[in-house]
Design a protein around this motif. Sequence first.
Motif, PDB file in Angstrom:
ATOM      1  N   GLU A  17       0.821  -1.201   0.000  1.00  0.00           N
ATOM      2  CA  GLU A  17       0.000   0.000   0.000  1.00  0.00           C
ATOM      3  C   GLU A  17       0.862   1.262   0.000  1.00  0.00           C
ATOM      4  O   GLU A  17       0.526   2.267  -0.638  1.00  0.00           O
ATOM      5  CB  GLU A  17      -0.933  -0.019   1.207  1.00  0.00           C
ATOM      6  CG  GLU A  17      -2.043  -1.061   1.131  1.00  0.00           C
ATOM      7  CD  GLU A  17      -1.580  -2.486   1.371  1.00  0.00           C
ATOM      8  OE1 GLU A  17      -2.292  -3.421   0.986  1.00  0.00           O
ATOM      9  OE2 GLU A  17      -0.477  -2.661   1.950  1.00  0.00           O
ATOM     10  N   PHE A  21       0.769   4.096  -2.956  1.00  0.00           N
ATOM     11  CA  PHE A  21       0.564   5.508  -2.650  1.00  0.00           C
ATOM     12  C   PHE A  21       1.575   6.379  -3.391  1.00  0.00           C
ATOM     13  O   PHE A  21       1.260   7.484  -3.839  1.00  0.00           O
ATOM     14  CB  PHE A  21       0.674   5.742  -1.138  1.00  0.00           C
ATOM     15  CG  PHE A  21       0.659   7.192  -0.738  1.00  0.00           C
ATOM     16  CD1 PHE A  21      -0.515   7.930  -0.816  1.00  0.00           C
ATOM     17  CD2 PHE A  21       1.811   7.823  -0.308  1.00  0.00           C
ATOM     18  CE1 PHE A  21      -0.536   9.274  -0.463  1.00  0.00           C
ATOM     19  CE2 PHE A  21       1.803   9.172   0.052  1.00  0.00           C
ATOM     20  CZ  PHE A  21       0.627   9.893  -0.026  1.00  0.00           C
ATOM     21  N   ASP A  81      -6.875   4.626   9.111  1.00  0.00           N
ATOM     22  CA  ASP A  81      -6.330   5.526   8.088  1.00  0.00           C
ATOM     23  C   ASP A  81      -7.448   6.091   7.217  1.00  0.00           C
ATOM     24  O   ASP A  81      -7.445   7.277   6.872  1.00  0.00           O
ATOM     25  CB  ASP A  81      -5.317   4.781   7.214  1.00  0.00           C
ATOM     26  CG  ASP A  81      -3.992   4.566   7.916  1.00  0.00           C
ATOM     27  OD1 ASP A  81      -3.792   5.140   9.007  1.00  0.00           O
ATOM     28  OD2 ASP A  81      -3.154   3.807   7.385  1.00  0.00           O
ATOM     29  N   LYS A  82      -8.393   5.237   6.870  1.00  0.00           N
ATOM     30  CA  LYS A  82      -9.510   5.680   6.031  1.00  0.00           C
ATOM     31  C   LYS A  82     -10.354   6.717   6.764  1.00  0.00           C
ATOM     32  O   LYS A  82     -10.752   7.743   6.188  1.00  0.00           O
ATOM     33  CB  LYS A  82     -10.359   4.486   5.619  1.00  0.00           C
ATOM     34  CG  LYS A  82     -11.413   4.802   4.565  1.00  0.00           C
ATOM     35  CD  LYS A  82     -12.091   3.526   4.069  1.00  0.00           C
ATOM     36  CE  LYS A  82     -13.064   3.837   2.948  1.00  0.00           C
ATOM     37  NZ  LYS A  82     -13.690   2.592   2.415  1.00  0.00           N
ATOM     38  N   LYS A  85      -8.889  10.137   6.810  1.00  0.00           N
ATOM     39  CA  LYS A  85      -8.775  10.741   5.479  1.00  0.00           C
ATOM     40  C   LYS A  85      -7.408  10.541   4.820  1.00  0.00           C
ATOM     41  O   LYS A  85      -7.029  11.291   3.932  1.00  0.00           O
ATOM     42  CB  LYS A  85      -9.100  12.242   5.529  1.00  0.00           C
ATOM     43  CG  LYS A  85     -10.435  12.579   6.188  1.00  0.00           C
ATOM     44  CD  LYS A  85     -11.610  11.907   5.517  1.00  0.00           C
ATOM     45  CE  LYS A  85     -12.926  12.266   6.202  1.00  0.00           C
ATOM     46  NZ  LYS A  85     -14.084  11.545   5.607  1.00  0.00           N
ATOM     47  N   TYR A  86      -6.669   9.533   5.291  1.00  0.00           N
ATOM     48  CA  TYR A  86      -5.449   9.178   4.583  1.00  0.00           C
ATOM     49  C   TYR A  86      -5.816   8.340   3.362  1.00  0.00           C
ATOM     50  O   TYR A  86      -6.895   7.740   3.308  1.00  0.00           O
ATOM     51  CB  TYR A  86      -4.499   8.376   5.485  1.00  0.00           C
ATOM     52  CG  TYR A  86      -3.884   9.179   6.606  1.00  0.00           C
ATOM     53  CD1 TYR A  86      -2.932  10.155   6.338  1.00  0.00           C
ATOM     54  CD2 TYR A  86      -4.254   8.951   7.928  1.00  0.00           C
ATOM     55  CE1 TYR A  86      -2.363  10.894   7.366  1.00  0.00           C
ATOM     56  CE2 TYR A  86      -3.690   9.684   8.961  1.00  0.00           C
ATOM     57  CZ  TYR A  86      -2.748  10.653   8.669  1.00  0.00           C
ATOM     58  OH  TYR A  86      -2.193  11.379   9.687  1.00  0.00           O
ATOM     59  N   TRP A  87      -4.910   8.278   2.402  1.00  0.00           N
ATOM     60  CA  TRP A  87      -5.166   7.465   1.218  1.00  0.00           C
ATOM     61  C   TRP A  87      -5.117   5.990   1.586  1.00  0.00           C
ATOM     62  O   TRP A  87      -4.197   5.532   2.263  1.00  0.00           O
ATOM     63  CB  TRP A  87      -4.129   7.744   0.140  1.00  0.00           C
ATOM     64  CG  TRP A  87      -4.341   6.898  -1.088  1.00  0.00           C
ATOM     65  CD1 TRP A  87      -5.098   7.199  -2.168  1.00  0.00           C
ATOM     66  CD2 TRP A  87      -3.784   5.590  -1.330  1.00  0.00           C
ATOM     67  NE1 TRP A  87      -5.056   6.163  -3.074  1.00  0.00           N
ATOM     68  CE2 TRP A  87      -4.265   5.168  -2.588  1.00  0.00           C
ATOM     69  CE3 TRP A  87      -2.942   4.742  -0.608  1.00  0.00           C
ATOM     70  CZ2 TRP A  87      -3.920   3.936  -3.144  1.00  0.00           C
ATOM     71  CZ3 TRP A  87      -2.612   3.509  -1.149  1.00  0.00           C
ATOM     72  CH2 TRP A  87      -3.095   3.126  -2.405  1.00  0.00           C
ATOM     73  N   PRO A  89      -6.183   2.031  -0.428  1.00  0.00           N
ATOM     74  CA  PRO A  89      -6.690   1.409  -1.662  1.00  0.00           C
ATOM     75  C   PRO A  89      -8.144   0.988  -1.472  1.00  0.00           C
ATOM     76  O   PRO A  89      -8.498   0.382  -0.459  1.00  0.00           O
ATOM     77  CB  PRO A  89      -5.770   0.195  -1.848  1.00  0.00           C
ATOM     78  CG  PRO A  89      -5.264  -0.108  -0.472  1.00  0.00           C
ATOM     79  CD  PRO A  89      -5.148   1.209   0.225  1.00  0.00           C
ATOM     80  N   GLU A  90      -8.984   1.298  -2.421  1.00  0.00           N
ATOM     81  CA  GLU A  90     -10.406   1.017  -2.293  1.00  0.00           C
ATOM     82  C   GLU A  90     -10.776  -0.407  -2.699  1.00  0.00           C
ATOM     83  O   GLU A  90     -11.902  -0.841  -2.462  1.00  0.00           O
ATOM     84  CB  GLU A  90     -11.201   2.010  -3.142  1.00  0.00           C
ATOM     85  CG  GLU A  90     -11.075   3.458  -2.681  1.00  0.00           C
ATOM     86  CD  GLU A  90     -11.670   3.694  -1.298  1.00  0.00           C
ATOM     87  OE1 GLU A  90     -12.536   2.899  -0.883  1.00  0.00           O
ATOM     88  OE2 GLU A  90     -11.265   4.664  -0.637  1.00  0.00           O
TER      89      GLU A  90
END
Length: 227
Positions: A17, A21, A81-82, A85-87, A89-90
């Motif tokens: 991940e 990023f 992290d989500k 608001k950190y990046w 992977p969806e």
Amino acid sequence: INLNQQFLTLGINGVNEAAEFLGIKVNDNPEYEEFCKIITGTISDSNRIAENNPYNKKHQLKFNTEFVPAENLAIKNYNWDKENKYWVPEDRNCYNSYFYKPEDISISVPEKFRLHGKRYVNTLDGGVALHCNLSEHLTKVQYTMLLEDAVLEGTNYFTFNIPNSKCEECGYISKNPFKKCPKCGSAHVSWWTRIIGYLRPIKNFSIGRRIEAGKRFYDGNPKKEEC
């Protein structure tokens, strides 16, 4: 237990991940290899410095680094992290502990062995396990070829992971996946697999890990369904 032979371990989780990023492709390429070496090599060098610290040396403290599956924490870190608001992977719900993405159908078995070979693991002094997910057992010749490939690549810690099946009605167990019991005909079947190292029924893993199990690619059967 001889405490002088025990290690203080630093666990790494989520290298894939981190690379994504930064826009680095997660496969066997020079940029990704260098990125992994920077992370594992920097920590390994720090471990050696720590071991030579006078206090640590006196008490014979040892340090190592390994990729850890972090059964629950990998999911929690992803969610935290989500939420912050950190990046993230969806296309998955947790961080993983391999040098490749286990759900990536484009990574071949030989490439997985390269990614877990000496070029990537030399500075990972605590090791990392390659769970080579296959949809069915190979022939003796095929297994021999992969073992020889592992020797050439320096892949020293791996297992072949083929889903096992258990009929919940009659108790029949097979070392191959089936959806209908060949003994009694029941469709009440559970699959056993290694998701974080332990061979356990998928139904006994946490909800998050069950979701991840359904995304994992088993070579030879890209349309595997979760059982």
